[in-house]
Scaffold this active site. Structure first.
Site, PDB file in Angstrom:
ATOM      1  N   TYR A  73      -2.588   0.353  -7.234  1.00 15.03           N
ATOM      2  CA  TYR A  73      -1.711   1.628  -7.182  1.00 15.03           C
ATOM      3  C   TYR A  73      -2.462   2.809  -7.095  1.00 15.03           C
ATOM      4  O   TYR A  73      -1.942   3.616  -6.562  1.00 15.03           O
ATOM      5  CB  TYR A  73      -1.188   1.702  -9.035  1.00 15.03           C
ATOM      6  CG  TYR A  73      -0.136   2.759  -9.090  1.00 15.03           C
ATOM      7  CD1 TYR A  73       1.042   2.794  -8.480  1.00 15.03           C
ATOM      8  CD2 TYR A  73      -0.576   3.877  -9.823  1.00 15.03           C
ATOM      9  CE1 TYR A  73       1.922   3.905  -9.045  1.00 15.03           C
ATOM     10  CE2 TYR A  73       0.256   4.956 -10.050  1.00 15.03           C
ATOM     11  CZ  TYR A  73       1.668   4.998  -9.416  1.00 15.03           C
ATOM     12  OH  TYR A  73       2.348   6.161  -9.761  1.00 15.03           O
ATOM     13  N   LYS A 117      -1.725   5.389  -4.430  1.00 19.46           N
ATOM     14  CA  LYS A 117      -1.378   6.994  -4.423  1.00 19.46           C
ATOM     15  C   LYS A 117      -2.615   7.754  -3.770  1.00 19.46           C
ATOM     16  O   LYS A 117      -2.118   8.904  -3.612  1.00 19.46           O
ATOM     17  CB  LYS A 117      -1.355   7.318  -5.966  1.00 19.46           C
ATOM     18  CG  LYS A 117       0.055   6.633  -6.597  1.00 19.46           C
ATOM     19  CD  LYS A 117       1.160   7.268  -5.939  1.00 19.46           C
ATOM     20  CE  LYS A 117       2.454   6.780  -6.596  1.00 19.46           C
ATOM     21  NZ  LYS A 117       3.870   7.451  -5.718  1.00 19.46           N
TER      22      LYS A 117
END
Ligand code: NAD
Length: 293
Positions: A175, A179
């Site tokens: 993740y 991002k």
């Protein structure tokens, strides 16, 4: 090269009649829930018309109906991993509302803090592919479908980024890498689409939403809301410098309005506003694996 025309209405400090986004049309991916839904409602309150696109026809239709009637809110079914679905969402938005001014790439999933130490090679491979497909490729495909319409109106893109776009401990490596990748999209797309289209981001912090995990590692039905139920303080301190974990998606919508507004942000592109309760002031007070490694 031509510069952007002077913004209208002029930035006088007070909102124009009808709101900061009066007359604008926005398309929001993953707008059926969470921060995307909150932004959709806020955009309508600021005078815009919105289309929300996401998975689950009934859910999207119900979400759109709760935002407003068909004159201001349109629900569209689509998967952000599909170029055809993104092209269809843009086409339907323009067919319904006549144009597209603002795109909010927002649909995403989380990796539930799965550390590299807790994933087999196959799990890492599968969850990486699934999460990057949605969280990174999905953002890029939305821009790819929308830019010709945004160029016509000197529109803009506001991406939902994360504290995990800047800091550790906002997720696992998959993740966090995704991002961070979206920071790259903000910068590169701001460069490629200038001077006609502005591209910015809002790095939101932890919110109690229905954010799900990768289906490929059995986390499709986990909801981040449950994680917040377990962690609202660290010792005696609030979770974050500004607040505990009781903030709601509605609390984060202001920067999405500001960056989308010509009057407030006509000179801003390639920028990311941290809206995360001040994580950078103190950082998370937790260590990672410790003796468990
Ligand atoms: N909740 C948090 O703590 C938090 C913190 C920082 C950043 N974010 C980011 O906010 C954004 C929105 O998440 P949220 O927290 O509002 O959760 P959410 O689950 O309420 O919203 C995400 C939406 O995206 C949709 N979606 C997921 N995969 C999709 C796909 N393949 N195609 C179409 N739609 C899809 C979901 O159905 C959902 O409606 C995400 O990009 C997330 O990374 C969330």
């Amino acid at each position: 090269m031509t510069a952007n025309p002077p913004s209208t209405p002029a930035a006088t400090g007070s909102a124009p009649a009808g709101g900061w986004l009066a007359g604008k049309v926005a398309l929001i991916t993953g707008g059926g829930s969470g921060i995307g839904f909150a932004v959709a409602r806020r955009y309508v309150a600021e005078g815009a018309k919105v289309a929300i696109v996401g998975r689950g026809a009934d859910r999207i239709a119900a979400a759109a109906a709760s935002i407003g009637d068909q004159a201001v809110a349109l629900g569209l079914t689509g998967d952000v991993r599909s170029p055809e679905d993104m092209a269809a969402a843009v086409a339907k938005t323009v067919e319904t509302f006549g144009k597209l001014d603002i795109l909010v790439p927002n649909a995403g999933i989380w990796d539930y803090n799965r550390s590299v130490t807790r994933l087999s090679g196959q799990e890492l491979s599968d969850s990486f592919d699934e999460l990057f497909d949605i969280n990174v490729k999905g953002y890029l495909l939305a821009v790819n479908a929308a830019w010709p319409e945004l160029v016509k109106n000197r529109g803009n893109v506001v991406m939902t980024l994360s504290n995990a776009s800047f800091h550790t401990a906002g997720g696992g490596p998959v993740y966090t890498a995704a991002k961070f990748a979206c920071r790259g999209l903000v910068a590169q797309l701001a460069y490629e689409l200038a001077p006609k289209v502005r591209v910015n981001g809002v790095a939101v912090g932890g919110m109690k939403t229905d954010l799900r995990g990768p289906e490929s590692i059995g986390l499709k039905d986990r909801s981040i809301e449950d994680s917040f139920a377990r962690q609202t303080t660290v010792g005696d301190n609030p979770y974050l410098p500004l607040h505990d974990a009781s903030v709601e998606p509605d609390d984060y919508t202001g920067p999405f309005v500001m960056l989308a507004s010509d009057a407030n942000a006509s000179v801003i592109t390639g920028a990311i506003i941290p809206a995360d309760g001040g994580i950078a002031v103190r950082g998370f007070r937790t260590a990672a694996g410790g003796d468990d490694l």
